[in-house]
Design a protein around this motif. Structure first.
Motif, short mmCIF file in Angstrom:
data_model
loop_
_atom_site.label_atom_id
_atom_site.label_comp_id
_atom_site.label_asym_id
_atom_site.label_seq_id
_atom_site.Cartn_x
_atom_site.Cartn_y
_atom_site.Cartn_z
N ASP A 87 -8.59 -35.57 36.18
CA ASP A 87 -7.43 -36.44 36.38
C ASP A 87 -7.05 -37.28 35.15
N GLN A 88 -7.32 -36.75 33.97
CA GLN A 88 -6.88 -37.40 32.74
C GLN A 88 -5.74 -36.56 32.16
N ASN A 89 -4.62 -36.60 32.87
CA ASN A 89 -3.52 -35.69 32.59
C ASN A 89 -2.89 -35.88 31.21
N GLN A 90 -2.80 -37.11 30.74
CA GLN A 90 -2.20 -37.32 29.42
C GLN A 90 -3.07 -36.70 28.33
N ARG A 91 -4.38 -36.86 28.45
CA ARG A 91 -5.28 -36.24 27.47
C ARG A 91 -5.18 -34.73 27.56
N ALA A 92 -5.08 -34.22 28.78
CA ALA A 92 -4.94 -32.76 28.97
C ALA A 92 -3.67 -32.27 28.27
N LEU A 93 -2.57 -32.96 28.48
CA LEU A 93 -1.31 -32.56 27.85
C LEU A 93 -1.40 -32.58 26.33
N ASN A 131 -8.88 -25.96 22.49
CA ASN A 131 -7.96 -27.01 22.95
C ASN A 131 -7.52 -26.75 24.37
N TYR A 132 -7.30 -25.49 24.72
CA TYR A 132 -6.94 -25.14 26.10
C TYR A 132 -8.05 -25.55 27.07
N LEU A 133 -9.30 -25.22 26.73
CA LEU A 133 -10.42 -25.58 27.60
C LEU A 133 -10.58 -27.09 27.71
N ALA A 159 -10.46 -29.26 31.19
CA ALA A 159 -11.51 -30.20 31.59
C ALA A 159 -10.91 -31.58 31.88
N PHE A 160 -10.02 -32.04 31.03
CA PHE A 160 -9.43 -33.36 31.25
C PHE A 160 -8.47 -33.35 32.43
#
Length: 134
Positions: free
Chosen positions: A92-98, A81-83, A87-88
């Protein structure tokens, strides 16, 4: 090893054993998941985000097939999940990253020891700039 075959009609059988083969299967599954995870990390570190995210998702799937009480599997789920979050975030897909990082945090918090706590701090370090920019 005790193995029993239960028949459920023509051509359908279910094998049950005493657990020894499940342990071997778990070890090989963990090894496979770890190998996929290393490839995901390598790809993401090289900037091959799409391929790396795909491998991290494959690793996550492999870790999720392992028992919930297996600390190595929980750590693997957290790392995957961290990786995926990295990647997201890099794309620049910050919401998905969060979202992925929040799941990683949940997994890291279930564990004890230096490595999970260190990884938890790394996730929080990634999240902080995103929260400050929001």
């Amino acid at each position: 090893m005790l193995i029993a075959i239960l028949s459920f009609g023509p051509g359908i059988a279910l094998a049950q054993d005493d657990g020894a083969s499940k342990k071997v299967d778990s070890v090989s599954q963990l090894s496979r998941a770890n190998t996929i995870m290393l490839e995901a990390k390598r790809l993401i570190d090289k900037g091959e985000l799409l391929a790396g995210a795909g491998k991290a998702a494959d690793a996550l799937t492999a870790y999720e097939e392992l028992p919930d009480d297996d600390a190595d599997a929980v750590m693997g789920r957290a790392d995957a999940n961290y990786l995926l979050g990295k990647a997201f975030q890099a794309s620049d897909q910050n919401q998905r990253a969060l979202n992925y990082w929040a799941t990683a945090i949940d997994h890291y918090q279930r564990l004890t020891g230096r490595r999970p706590k260190s990884n938890l701090l790394a996730v929080l370090d990634e999240i902080l700039p995103l929260l400050l920019d929001a």
